[in-house]
Design a protein around this motif. Structure first.
Motif, PDB file in Angstrom:
ATOM      1  N   GLU A 231      -7.567   4.240  -6.174  1.00 14.43           N
ATOM      2  CA  GLU A 231      -7.330   4.951  -4.919  1.00 14.43           C
ATOM      3  C   GLU A 231      -7.888   6.357  -5.053  1.00 14.43           C
ATOM      4  O   GLU A 231      -7.579   7.065  -6.004  1.00 14.43           O
TER       5      GLU A 231
ATOM      6  N   ARG B  20      -5.879   9.570   0.625  1.00 10.22           N
ATOM      7  CA  ARG B  20      -4.966   9.011   1.621  1.00 10.22           C
ATOM      8  C   ARG B  20      -4.674  10.087   2.655  1.00 10.22           C
ATOM      9  O   ARG B  20      -4.556  11.255   2.320  1.00 10.22           O
TER      10      ARG B  20
ATOM     11  N   PHE C  27       0.820  -1.217   0.000  1.00 12.92           N
ATOM     12  CA  PHE C  27       0.000   0.000   0.000  1.00 12.92           C
ATOM     13  C   PHE C  27       0.855   1.269   0.000  1.00 12.92           C
ATOM     14  O   PHE C  27       0.319   2.370  -0.073  1.00 12.92           O
TER      15      PHE C  27
ATOM     16  N   ILE D  49      -6.360   4.918   3.769  1.00  9.50           N
ATOM     17  CA  ILE D  49      -6.363   4.952   2.308  1.00  9.50           C
ATOM     18  C   ILE D  49      -7.762   4.566   1.835  1.00  9.50           C
ATOM     19  O   ILE D  49      -8.315   3.556   2.275  1.00  9.50           O
TER      20      ILE D  49
ATOM     21  N   PHE E 290     -10.535   3.835  -1.421  1.00  8.29           N
ATOM     22  CA  PHE E 290     -10.658   3.349  -2.794  1.00  8.29           C
ATOM     23  C   PHE E 290     -12.118   3.348  -3.199  1.00  8.29           C
ATOM     24  O   PHE E 290     -13.005   3.170  -2.369  1.00  8.29           O
TER      25      PHE E 290
END
Length: 130
Positions: A109, A112, A93, A102, A104
């Motif tokens: 993605e 973050r 990651f 993080i 998604f």
């Protein structure tokens, strides 16, 4: 307290817990197969790089719990990666430290953060999954 009252109260507590839990995000310990399946399904995903000894992770926990229990995040798949025992996943990651969050949407993605304990900015991060 009379037995009947205790029974009624017990049923009420269990029923409210079941109803409340029905809207909670799906929280799992990370494994690559389940994560890949969630990505393939196009699910909104949160990956928590977590360590039990980390004070920032401890500060994030109630914030994340509150957000994950909101109806708008009921479809969120939450994967907790153990910073100490899952070093391959941490590396995969691209996380350098614990307390990394993080997000998604499927395989993309969307955001973050590292070390964030601000409820508003963590909520904004989770919003990026929808």
């Amino acid at each position: 307290m009379p037995r009947k009252l205790i029974s009624v109260l017990s049923v009420a507590v269990v029923m409210s817990a079941v109803a409340f839990g029905a809207h909670a995000a799906d929280k799992l310990n990370y494994d690559a197969k389940s994560f890949a399946a969630a990505q393939a399904a196009g699910k909104p995903i949160l990956v928590e790089i977590h360590a039990t000894w980390c004070p920032t992770c401890k500060a994030q926990a109630p914030i994340l719990s509150d957000l994950e229990n909101q109806d708008k995040f009921k479809n969120l798949a939450v994967f907790r990666v153990d910073f100490d025992s899952q070093k391959d996943a941490v590396k995969a990651f691209g996380a350098r430290v614990q307390s990394t969050l993080i997000t998604f949407k499927g395989s993309v993605e969307t955001g973050r953060s590292v070390g964030d304990t601000n409820p508003s900015s963590i909520a904004a991060l989770l919003d990026k999954t929808s």
